[in-house]
Motif scaffolding. Structure first.
Motif, PDB file in Angstrom:
ATOM      1  N   THR A 469       0.835  -1.207   0.000  1.00  8.02           N
ATOM      2  CA  THR A 469       0.000   0.000   0.000  1.00  8.02           C
ATOM      3  C   THR A 469       0.866   1.252   0.000  1.00  8.02           C
ATOM      4  OG1 THR A 469      -1.830  -1.110   1.134  1.00  8.02           O
ATOM      5  CG2 THR A 469      -1.743   1.293   1.288  1.00  8.02           C
ATOM      6  N   PHE A 470       1.868   1.280   0.849  1.00  7.46           N
ATOM      7  CA  PHE A 470       2.722   2.471   0.913  1.00  7.46           C
ATOM      8  C   PHE A 470       3.632   2.584  -0.299  1.00  7.46           C
ATOM      9  CE2 PHE A 470       1.163   2.988   5.162  1.00  7.46           C
ATOM     10  CZ  PHE A 470       1.243   4.360   5.361  1.00  7.46           C
ATOM     11  N   ASP A 471       4.006   1.455  -0.876  1.00 11.85           N
ATOM     12  CA  ASP A 471       4.738   1.521  -2.152  1.00 11.85           C
ATOM     13  C   ASP A 471       3.886   2.227  -3.203  1.00 11.85           C
ATOM     14  OD1 ASP A 471       6.995   0.294  -1.198  1.00 11.85           O
ATOM     15  OD2 ASP A 471       6.439  -1.717  -1.913  1.00 11.85           O
ATOM     16  N   GLY A 472       2.595   1.877  -3.224  1.00 16.33           N
ATOM     17  CA  GLY A 472       1.691   2.522  -4.171  1.00 16.33           C
ATOM     18  C   GLY A 472       1.494   4.004  -3.895  1.00 16.33           C
ATOM     19  N   LEU A 473       1.395   4.361  -2.607  1.00 14.84           N
ATOM     20  CA  LEU A 473       1.224   5.778  -2.245  1.00 14.84           C
ATOM     21  C   LEU A 473       2.438   6.600  -2.657  1.00 14.84           C
ATOM     22  CD1 LEU A 473      -0.312   5.305   1.322  1.00 14.84           C
ATOM     23  CD2 LEU A 473      -1.527   6.074  -0.728  1.00 14.84           C
ATOM     24  N   ARG A 474       3.627   6.026  -2.447  1.00 13.53           N
ATOM     25  CA  ARG A 474       4.847   6.729  -2.864  1.00 13.53           C
ATOM     26  C   ARG A 474       4.939   6.810  -4.384  1.00 13.53           C
ATOM     27  NH1 ARG A 474       6.949   4.141   1.855  1.00 13.53           N
ATOM     28  NH2 ARG A 474       7.285   2.233   0.649  1.00 13.53           N
ATOM     29  N   THR A 475       4.548   5.725  -5.059  1.00  9.67           N
ATOM     30  CA  THR A 475       4.590   5.724  -6.529  1.00  9.67           C
ATOM     31  C   THR A 475       3.682   6.808  -7.094  1.00  9.67           C
ATOM     32  OG1 THR A 475       5.098   3.355  -6.612  1.00  9.67           O
ATOM     33  CG2 THR A 475       4.135   4.336  -8.588  1.00  9.67           C
ATOM     34  N   ASN A 476       2.510   6.987  -6.507  1.00 11.07           N
ATOM     35  CA  ASN A 476       1.598   8.034  -6.980  1.00 11.07           C
ATOM     36  C   ASN A 476       2.240   9.410  -6.863  1.00 11.07           C
ATOM     37  OD1 ASN A 476      -0.435   6.236  -7.591  1.00 11.07           O
ATOM     38  ND2 ASN A 476      -1.494   6.479  -5.641  1.00 11.07           N
ATOM     39  N   LEU A 477       2.886   9.656  -5.744  1.00 16.60           N
ATOM     40  CA  LEU A 477       3.561  10.948  -5.572  1.00 16.60           C
ATOM     41  C   LEU A 477       4.718  11.098  -6.559  1.00 16.60           C
ATOM     42  CD1 LEU A 477       3.569  11.256  -1.674  1.00 16.60           C
ATOM     43  CD2 LEU A 477       2.492  12.848  -3.265  1.00 16.60           C
ATOM     44  N   CYS A 478       5.449  10.008  -6.801  1.00 20.05           N
ATOM     45  CA  CYS A 478       6.540  10.059  -7.789  1.00 20.05           C
ATOM     46  C   CYS A 478       5.998  10.339  -9.187  1.00 20.05           C
ATOM     47  CB  CYS A 478       7.322   8.747  -7.777  1.00 20.05           C
ATOM     48  SG  CYS A 478       8.327   8.483  -6.294  1.00 20.05           S
ATOM     49  N   ASP A 479       4.855   9.725  -9.529  1.00 17.10           N
ATOM     50  CA  ASP A 479       4.248   9.970 -10.839  1.00 17.10           C
ATOM     51  C   ASP A 479       3.813  11.422 -10.980  1.00 17.10           C
ATOM     52  OD1 ASP A 479       4.645   7.329 -11.473  1.00 17.10           O
ATOM     53  OD2 ASP A 479       2.569   6.708 -11.082  1.00 17.10           O
ATOM     54  N   VAL A 480       3.241  11.962  -9.921  1.00 13.98           N
ATOM     55  CA  VAL A 480       2.827  13.369  -9.954  1.00 13.98           C
ATOM     56  C   VAL A 480       4.048  14.281 -10.069  1.00 13.98           C
ATOM     57  CG1 VAL A 480       1.772  15.215  -8.589  1.00 13.98           C
ATOM     58  CG2 VAL A 480       0.649  12.994  -8.749  1.00 13.98           C
ATOM     59  N   GLN A 481       5.140  13.910  -9.371  1.00 14.05           N
ATOM     60  CA  GLN A 481       6.370  14.702  -9.493  1.00 14.05           C
ATOM     61  C   GLN A 481       6.890  14.687 -10.926  1.00 14.05           C
ATOM     62  OE1 GLN A 481       8.711  16.255  -6.547  1.00 14.05           O
ATOM     63  NE2 GLN A 481       8.448  17.331  -8.473  1.00 14.05           N
ATOM     64  N   ALA A 482       6.818  13.524 -11.592  1.00 16.79           N
ATOM     65  CA  ALA A 482       7.253  13.437 -12.990  1.00 16.79           C
ATOM     66  C   ALA A 482       6.364  14.297 -13.888  1.00 16.79           C
ATOM     67  CB  ALA A 482       7.234  11.980 -13.451  1.00 16.79           C
ATOM     68  N   THR A 483       5.061  14.281 -13.629  1.00 19.23           N
ATOM     69  CA  THR A 483       4.152  15.131 -14.399  1.00 19.23           C
ATOM     70  C   THR A 483       4.468  16.600 -14.184  1.00 19.23           C
ATOM     71  OG1 THR A 483       2.387  13.476 -14.237  1.00 19.23           O
ATOM     72  CG2 THR A 483       1.723  15.714 -14.785  1.00 19.23           C
ATOM     73  N   MET A 484       4.780  16.961 -12.939  1.00 17.15           N
ATOM     74  CA  MET A 484       5.138  18.344 -12.649  1.00 17.15           C
ATOM     75  C   MET A 484       6.401  18.752 -13.409  1.00 17.15           C
ATOM     76  SD  MET A 484       3.007  20.015 -10.831  1.00 17.15           S
ATOM     77  CE  MET A 484       4.140  21.377 -10.985  1.00 17.15           C
ATOM     78  N   ALA A 485       7.362  17.823 -13.540  1.00 14.99           N
ATOM     79  CA  ALA A 485       8.587  18.142 -14.287  1.00 14.99           C
ATOM     80  C   ALA A 485       8.256  18.425 -15.746  1.00 14.99           C
ATOM     81  CB  ALA A 485       9.581  16.985 -14.169  1.00 14.99           C
ATOM     82  N   GLU A 486       7.331  17.645 -16.317  1.00 21.84           N
ATOM     83  CA  GLU A 486       6.908  17.893 -17.704  1.00 21.84           C
ATOM     84  C   GLU A 486       6.235  19.254 -17.833  1.00 21.84           C
ATOM     85  OE1 GLU A 486       4.356  14.743 -18.905  1.00 21.84           O
ATOM     86  OE2 GLU A 486       5.806  13.159 -18.486  1.00 21.84           O
ATOM     87  N   LEU A 487       5.343  19.563 -16.900  1.00 27.22           N
ATOM     88  CA  LEU A 487       4.637  20.850 -16.950  1.00 27.22           C
ATOM     89  C   LEU A 487       5.604  22.017 -16.736  1.00 27.22           C
ATOM     90  CD1 LEU A 487       1.329  20.091 -15.011  1.00 27.22           C
ATOM     91  CD2 LEU A 487       1.743  20.081 -17.465  1.00 27.22           C
ATOM     92  N   GLN A 488       6.595  21.803 -15.874  1.00 30.60           N
ATOM     93  CA  GLN A 488       7.584  22.860 -15.640  1.00 30.60           C
ATOM     94  C   GLN A 488       8.359  23.147 -16.918  1.00 30.60           C
ATOM     95  OE1 GLN A 488       7.716  24.494 -12.888  1.00 30.60           O
ATOM     96  NE2 GLN A 488       9.698  25.535 -12.745  1.00 30.60           N
ATOM     97  N   ALA A 489       8.761  22.076 -17.636  1.00 33.70           N
ATOM     98  CA  ALA A 489       9.487  22.265 -18.895  1.00 33.70           C
ATOM     99  C   ALA A 489       8.596  22.967 -19.922  1.00 33.70           C
ATOM    100  CB  ALA A 489       9.958  20.909 -19.430  1.00 33.70           C
ATOM    101  N   MET A 490       7.318  22.573 -19.975  1.00 34.63           N
ATOM    102  CA  MET A 490       6.373  23.206 -20.892  1.00 34.63           C
ATOM    103  C   MET A 490       6.216  24.688 -20.571  1.00 34.63           C
ATOM    104  SD  MET A 490       2.289  22.451 -21.306  1.00 34.63           S
ATOM    105  CE  MET A 490       2.562  20.688 -21.466  1.00 34.63           C
ATOM    106  N   LEU A 491       6.117  24.981 -19.272  1.00 36.93           N
ATOM    107  CA  LEU A 491       5.925  26.368 -18.860  1.00 36.93           C
ATOM    108  C   LEU A 491       7.166  27.206 -19.186  1.00 36.93           C
ATOM    109  CD1 LEU A 491       3.687  28.021 -17.470  1.00 36.93           C
ATOM    110  CD2 LEU A 491       4.933  27.717 -15.328  1.00 36.93           C
ATOM    111  N   HIS A 492       8.349  26.647 -18.930  1.00 35.63           N
ATOM    112  CA  HIS A 492       9.585  27.366 -19.264  1.00 35.63           C
ATOM    113  C   HIS A 492       9.611  27.716 -20.756  1.00 35.63           C
ATOM    114  CE1 HIS A 492      12.091  27.718 -15.753  1.00 35.63           C
ATOM    115  NE2 HIS A 492      11.887  26.453 -15.392  1.00 35.63           N
TER     116      HIS A 492
END
Length: 656
Positions: A469-492
């Motif tokens: 369960t906690f592996d999944g919770l951490r994975t979700n946050l990691c996935d969101v962090q990766a999405t944020m990196a994409e959006l940050q590059a797009m915004l730049h």
């Protein structure tokens, strides 16, 4: 001389109120000068709210009969001239008690019946609701009435053994620690599950929250207490008895709830109480001192804490001394030394955290306001150069130049569609991240663990399901962090293009760093593994306990994910506010250029007047930028305000 904790806290409260007032004044000043967009306003509101409404929680934790409630009386309620918290031989505090102040509610004591443990609802949900509580109105100045009301937290009921099991107060696997069963197979259990005293006490009014906890049996029966309330505490006082030292049950509380299992707790102090029991007229003062020192050193060694964090004290003698005004007895009780350590450690750390939070917010506010001012300065310069080029031009040329500006304005509005498209893309991806971390997703993420908890019988594979369960919770946050990196590059990339095409000064806000929330998930996982161990194997058979455990864990995880979503929302708001602000500024610039040309065309003498106006506006912008720098420096305490005294509480708090 040691400064009493009450005085230190009052100085801390004065400092917070002063800084909150200055933050509000800064927001008003920025608004008056048209430098306050939505993102900046929200950042300042958050900083002001943090300073004005921030609470400091001190948790008192001990096994029963360690003098915990008496220590609370001595530290906070001696002014009443009597005991307020029940303190007598045997068990007194039978349920967790919060002492706090809420100006929106009348003074009183709220009591949550113990039977609410059988209802599938988290303790946090009960605490946020008025439903189900028993209320007792109080007069804050009536110490006798207040003390009588607080006796309620010591009330107990005798219930059948099976009901005691359902409520979590009797386990067959803990015979040594189990509550005694009488001849009718009844067990004594607390009458109340939780108590909240709302009192306009000077320290409580300034944001102090006192959490008085019961002993090991009651702590273990309420998972949400250790999962939610104790981790919120900024300081924990763990109380031992000087006559007993660290007992087995003391060590169990420390290891399971306060030691390495609870890394989120900011500060822990161990109070070795009841040193007056070692005061022996047949022993020399040096012998008594040596005996106290041995107990302190042994306690520090057993708990694995530095010796300086273990302080001997006599709460009973300290209270007696304060009520009687007996200074020598107060010093002998060593209560002032405990107060000094509590205040210096807790309040200095809390002030440092608040200062960092305010400084971080002000740096962002200042940077955004400076971008706006410099953009305006540049546009004024360009307008001045454009107007200087109009000298000697005839009316036809002026009309032509006005049409050119209007054409640029039309092209700019056409290009603004790309900004709308960027907003749409960012908005869509934001909704996707909110879906991943939102409450609906949380229920799905916790479903496997909740199902495993809900299975009847002994749950031997629960730890593995918990880990997944906690592996999944951490994975979700990691996935969101990766999405944020994409959006940050797009915004730049989008901001670079807009800056190049339109001369904007857009700067992408810092990408939210979710690593701290990923680490906090791991901390939550590790700190509550003991609930799934062999020591709790029979307790985990009880469906009611499993429901409370699942609710407490979900509540804790939701708090972390909500905080992560809050940072992401701040990022979005900052990016959108910049775009809106600079788009509106550019539209206003086009309107001013057309107006200036029209004035020059209609009256040749207005050219010099308009250039003089622009020069005056430029000087005003430079003065505003300097004033902004000065205000921010004053707010964070890097420089004193000219002609103004230091903020209330600053000097005294630093001295303390």
């Amino acid at each position: 001389m040691s400064v009493p904790f009450s005085q230190q806290f009052e100085q801390h409260g004065a400092w917070r109120r002063s800084l909150a007032h200055r933050l509000r004044w800064l927001a008003s000043w920025l608004g008056d000068n048209d430098l306050l967009d939505d993102a900046v306003a929200e950042r300042l509101r958050h900083a002001e709210s943090l300073m004005r409404d921030s609470r400091v929680m001190v948790a008192f934790v001990a096994e029963f009969s360690r003098g915990k409630s008496e220590l609370i009386n001595a530290l906070f309620f001696a002014d009443y001239g009597r005991r307020i918290m029940p303190a007598s031989a045997g068990r007194t505090t039978m349920c967790p008690v919060e002492l706090r102040h809420d100006a929106g509610q009348a003074p009183g004591l709220r009591l949550l019946p113990i039977d609410t443990r059988l209802v599938p609802r988290s303790l946090q949900q009960w605490r946020e609701s008025s439903e189900g509580w028993t209320g007792i109105a109080l007069s804050p100045d009536d110490g006798e009435q207040l003390a009588a009301a607080m006796q309620k937290v010591a009330e107990v009921d005798r219930v059948p053994l099976e009901r005691a099991k359902a409520l979590g107060f009797w386990r067959e696997d803990a015979c040594d620690d189990a509550l005694p069963v009488d001849a009718h197979r009844h067990v004594e259990v607390p009458r109340w599950r939780h108590a909240v005293l709302n009192l306009p006490h000077p320290l409580l009014e300034q944001g102090l929250v006192i959490l008085d906890t019961p002993g090991l049996n009651a702590i273990g029966a309420e998972p949400e207490l250790t999962m939610s309330l104790l981790p919120q505490a900024h300081a924990v006082l763990f109380i031992l008895g000087a006559d007993t030292g660290v007992t087995r049950s003391d060590l169990a509380i420390w290891r399971e709830h306060l030691g390495e299992a609870a890394p989120a707790v900011a500060s822990r102090i161990v109070a070795l109480n009841k040193i007056d029991t070692l005061w022996d007229s047949l022993s020399a003062p040096g012998q008594i001192e040596a005996q106290i020192e041995r107990q302190c050193a042994l306690s520090a060694d057993m708990l694995g804490v530095p010796r300086r964090r273990v302080l001997p004290v006599s709460a009973q003698k300290g209270l007696q001394a304060r009520i009687a005004g007996d200074a020598p007895l107060l010093q002998a009780s060593r209560l002032p030394a405990l107060e000094a350590l509590l205040g210096q450690g807790l309040l200095a750390e809390r002030e440092a955290i608040l200062r960092r939070a305010v400084e971080g917010g002000l740096d962002a506010v200042r940077a955004e306001a400076q971008r706006i001012l410099r953009l305006r300065q540049r546009e004024l310069t360009e307008q001045g150069m454009e107007l200087e080029g109009l000298r000697g031009k005839n009316t036809a040329t002026l009309r032509h130049m006005m049409r050119r500006v209007e054409q640029e304005q039309s092209e700019f509005e056409a290009g603004a569609e790309r900004v709308s498209a960027l907003r749409a893309v960012l908005g869509k991806r934001m909704r996707e991240m909110q879906a991943v971390l939102g409450p609906t997703a949380l229920k799905s993420d916790m479903a496997q663990f909740a199902q495993a908890l809900g299975r009847p019988g002994i749950k031997l594979q629960l730890a593995q399901v918990y880990a997944r369960t906690f592996d999944g919770l951490r994975t979700n946050l990691c996935d969101v962090q990766a999405t944020m990196a994409e959006l940050q590059a797009m915004l730049h990339a989008a901001f670079r293009q807009l800056n190049a095409e339109h001369g904007f000064a857009l700067q992408a806000p810092a990408e939210p760093d979710l690593s701290k929330y990923i680490a906090e998930m791991s901390s939550i996982e590790q700190s509550h593994l003991h609930y799934l161990g062999m020591g709790n194997i029979l307790r985990l058979v009880q469906s009611e306990f499993c429901e409370r455990l699942a609710q407490a864990l979900s509540s804790r995880v939701r708090t972390v994910r909500d905080a992560a979503l809050g940072e992401i929302e701040d990022w979005r708001r900052s990016a959108f506010s910049q775009m809106d602000r600079q788009m509106n500024e550019r539209r206003a610039t086009y309107a001013r250029r057309v107006e200036s040309m029209a004035r020059v065309r209609d009256a040749a003498s207005s050219l010099d007047e308009r250039l003089a106006e622009l020069a005056g506006q430029g000087a005003q912008l430079r003065a505003l930028e300097q004033r902004l720098r000065d205000l921010c420096e004053v707010l964070v305490g890097r420089k004193p305000e000219p002609g103004a005294p230091p903020a209330a509480g600053d000097t005294q708090l630093r001295a303390a």
